[in-house]
Design an enzyme around this catalytic site. Structure first.
Site, PDB file in Angstrom:
ATOM      1  N   LYS A   1     -13.613  -2.159   1.270  1.00  0.00           N
ATOM      2  CA  LYS A   1     -14.214  -3.226   0.473  1.00  0.00           C
ATOM      3  C   LYS A   1     -14.478  -4.533   1.245  1.00  0.00           C
ATOM      4  O   LYS A   1     -15.471  -4.632   1.939  1.00  0.00           O
ATOM      5  CB  LYS A   1     -13.382  -3.455  -0.789  1.00  0.00           C
ATOM      6  CG  LYS A   1     -13.529  -2.282  -1.787  1.00  0.00           C
ATOM      7  CD  LYS A   1     -13.262  -2.662  -3.225  1.00  0.00           C
ATOM      8  CE  LYS A   1     -13.808  -1.599  -4.173  1.00  0.00           C
ATOM      9  NZ  LYS A   1     -12.898  -0.529  -4.513  1.00  0.00           N
TER      10      LYS A   1
ATOM     11  N   PHE B   1      -6.366   4.335  -8.626  1.00  0.00           N
ATOM     12  CA  PHE B   1      -7.700   4.743  -8.179  1.00  0.00           C
ATOM     13  C   PHE B   1      -7.716   4.725  -6.662  1.00  0.00           C
ATOM     14  O   PHE B   1      -7.390   3.703  -6.052  1.00  0.00           O
ATOM     15  CB  PHE B   1      -8.792   3.812  -8.722  1.00  0.00           C
ATOM     16  CG  PHE B   1     -10.171   4.248  -8.315  1.00  0.00           C
ATOM     17  CD1 PHE B   1     -10.818   5.279  -8.986  1.00  0.00           C
ATOM     18  CD2 PHE B   1     -10.812   3.665  -7.230  1.00  0.00           C
ATOM     19  CE1 PHE B   1     -12.077   5.707  -8.592  1.00  0.00           C
ATOM     20  CE2 PHE B   1     -12.081   4.092  -6.831  1.00  0.00           C
ATOM     21  CZ  PHE B   1     -12.707   5.106  -7.519  1.00  0.00           C
TER      22      PHE B   1
ATOM     23  N   ASP C   1      -2.584   1.588  -0.540  1.00  0.00           N
ATOM     24  CA  ASP C   1      -4.031   1.505  -0.708  1.00  0.00           C
ATOM     25  C   ASP C   1      -4.371   0.035  -0.969  1.00  0.00           C
ATOM     26  O   ASP C   1      -4.254  -0.438  -2.098  1.00  0.00           O
ATOM     27  CB  ASP C   1      -4.475   2.395  -1.867  1.00  0.00           C
ATOM     28  CG  ASP C   1      -5.986   2.333  -2.083  1.00  0.00           C
ATOM     29  OD1 ASP C   1      -6.637   1.458  -1.474  1.00  0.00           O
ATOM     30  OD2 ASP C   1      -6.505   3.154  -2.866  1.00  0.00           O
TER      31      ASP C   1
HETATM   32  C1  LIG Z   1     -12.812   0.921  -4.436  1.00  0.00           C
HETATM   33  C2  LIG Z   1     -11.508   1.548  -4.163  1.00  0.00           C
HETATM   34  C3  LIG Z   1     -11.405   2.761  -3.480  1.00  0.00           C
HETATM   35  C4  LIG Z   1     -12.611   3.588  -3.093  1.00  0.00           C
HETATM   36  O1  LIG Z   1     -13.420   2.943  -2.168  1.00  0.00           O
HETATM   37  P1  LIG Z   1     -14.915   3.483  -1.912  1.00  0.00           P
HETATM   38  O2  LIG Z   1     -15.418   2.594  -0.819  1.00  0.00           O
HETATM   39  O3  LIG Z   1     -15.656   3.363  -3.192  1.00  0.00           O
HETATM   40  O4  LIG Z   1     -14.781   4.904  -1.492  1.00  0.00           O
HETATM   41  C5  LIG Z   1     -10.138   3.244  -3.197  1.00  0.00           C
HETATM   42  N1  LIG Z   1      -9.044   2.565  -3.551  1.00  0.00           N
HETATM   43  C6  LIG Z   1      -9.104   1.403  -4.208  1.00  0.00           C
HETATM   44  C7  LIG Z   1      -7.843   0.692  -4.558  1.00  0.00           C
HETATM   45  C8  LIG Z   1     -10.332   0.849  -4.545  1.00  0.00           C
HETATM   46  O5  LIG Z   1     -10.401  -0.295  -5.227  1.00  0.00           O
END
Ligand SMILES: *Cc1c(COP(=O)(O)O)cnc(C)c1O
Length: 406
Positions: A254, A140, A225
């Site tokens: 986050k 994700f 990520d």
């Molecule tokens: C939450 C998340 C995202 C997306 O972040 P947003 O602030 O919702 O755009 C991308 N990568 C990972 C691994 C995430 O947990």
């Protein structure tokens, strides 16, 4: 109808219906606790989806935000923003591989610039054919078109086609498949050190090290990520530091703002230099309010929070392991304060509902996983309290259809 239900009814009339929301309207928070509009308290073990690193309304964050709010809110990146430069310096000081920082407002935006820059890095060197992005199934990376394309989950792509070309997927954790996918067309392999949204899925030991070696050999970039795993969530500043590797690019968001929206891209000098004047930008990114809060978050982590979070994570893990005696917990997986309770014989959604009714917020994923991502400020006694509530919820949840009784 209580006031939670009244808000649910208003939401149904006024909001787009894209979120599946639980029937509580939260109006206040302090530390690890939040309160709904009826005054009911909950231990927040979702933490705003691994965001509320300092808990709710942490005095240091409130002080940083309100002091900045009285001084300067927004000027745009047409001018130098001292708070933003200080935040870049503070992040680079705890991120040995990185020499450059770029700020945006969310995880998706941090990944978007990471992916764009991976392509531009090779295009600038006369290799536009090296534009392919390889990523892992189940991953994700956000909800922009590029990031849903790169994320390995079809359910988030449905109806939004045509997707971005030049993206391919390999099974997460499979070194041989990764090796086979990398070639002279690969710009980057993008991966989460632990897949958060997929249910806190931990790859086999050595996977990140293999990914580093294989991308280096193929001449491609390794993009991490760490939107969910970063900023102390797994017990270190960044999860990849546990593997002893250095990526080329890293996306953060986050926990970085602990609830104030901010994202960051961290880059090596070599790659970061290719985000040349005019090539990318954002109106709000690196705004003084967000940077002031993120500076307070980093100061707390440096000031002992990282160590305390590491300790309480060990305590929580031991208590959760003991829940196997209920017969409904198969195992606990994850790292630091990013954990999953893997269930058997009952539905994760039913356990989460039973937990919420008892005053504990946890996140069901799929049919059999509960994700826990409490504030890093969690105290051992709060961990004990949450585990006791979870145990009661596990025992109260109805048996899954067709399951043998626990
Ligand atoms: C939450 C998340 C995202 C997306 O972040 P947003 O602030 O919702 O755009 C991308 N990568 C990972 C691994 C995430 O947990």
């Amino acid at each position: 109808m209580d006031r939670n239900q009244a808000w649910a009814a208003r939401a149904a009339e006024a909001l787009t219906p894209n979120y599946r929301q639980h029937p509580v309207a939260l109006v206040r928070g302090e530390g690890v606790r939040v309160w709904d509009v009826e005054g009911r308290a909950y231990l927040d073990f979702l933490g705003g989806v691994a965001v509320s690193a300092l808990g709710h309304c942490h005095p240091a964050a409130v002080e940083a935000l309100t002091r900045q709010a009285r001084t300067l809110w927004h000027v745009s990146n047409h001018y130098f923003i001292p708070r933003q430069i200080e935040l870049a310096e503070a992040l680079l000081a705890v991120t040995p591989f990185a020499r450059r920082a770029f700020f945006c407002n969310s995880g998706a935006e941090a990944n978007e610039v990471m992916l764009k820059l991976a392509r531009k890095f090779f295009a600038d060197q006369g290799h536009p054919e090296r534009h392919e992005i390889v990523s892992a199934t189940g991953s994700f990376h956000g909800r922009t078109l590029f990031t849903v394309t790169v994320g390995g989950q079809e359910k988030y792509q449905h109806g939004f086609e045509p997707l971005v070309p030049g993206v391919r997927h390999v099974p997460f954790g499979d070194v041989a498949a990764l090796e086979a996918a990398l070639d002279h067309r690969t710009a980057a392999f993008v991966v989460e050190p632990i897949q958060g949204e997929a249910g806190v899925v931990v790859p086999p030991a050595g996977y990140l090290r293999a990914a580093r070696e294989l991308t280096r050999r193929a001449g491609a970039l390794l993009c991490l990520d760490e939107v969910q795993t970063g900023v102390g969530r797994t017990g270190r500043m960044w999860a990849h530091q546990g593997e002893g590797i250095a990526p080329d690019l890293l996306a953060s968001a986050k926990g970085l703002g602990a609830g104030f929206p901010i994202g960051a891209l961290l880059a090596t000098e070599e790659v970061g230099a290719h985000l040349t004047p005019g090539s990318h930008g954002t109106t709000f990114g690196g705004n003084p309010l967000a940077c002031a809060v993120a500076l307070a978050v980093l100061a707390e982590l440096r000031g002992g929070l990282l160590e305390r979070a590491h300790q309480v994570a060990g305590h929580l893990l031991a208590r959760l392991e003991a829940l196997r005696s209920t017969g409904r917990v198969v195992r606990i997986r994850g790292q630091g304060l990013l954990l999953a309770v893997v269930l058997q014989g009952c539905e994760a959604a039913a356990v989460a509902d039973a937990a919420r009714e008892r005053g504990l917020l946890v996140n069901p994923i799929g049919g059999d996983v509960l994700r826990l991502a409490p504030p890093l400020t969690l105290a051992p006694a709060e961990a004990d309290e949450a585990v006791a509530l979870l145990e009661a919820a596990l025992l109260a949840a109805p048996a899954r259809q067709g399951a043998t009784p626990a």
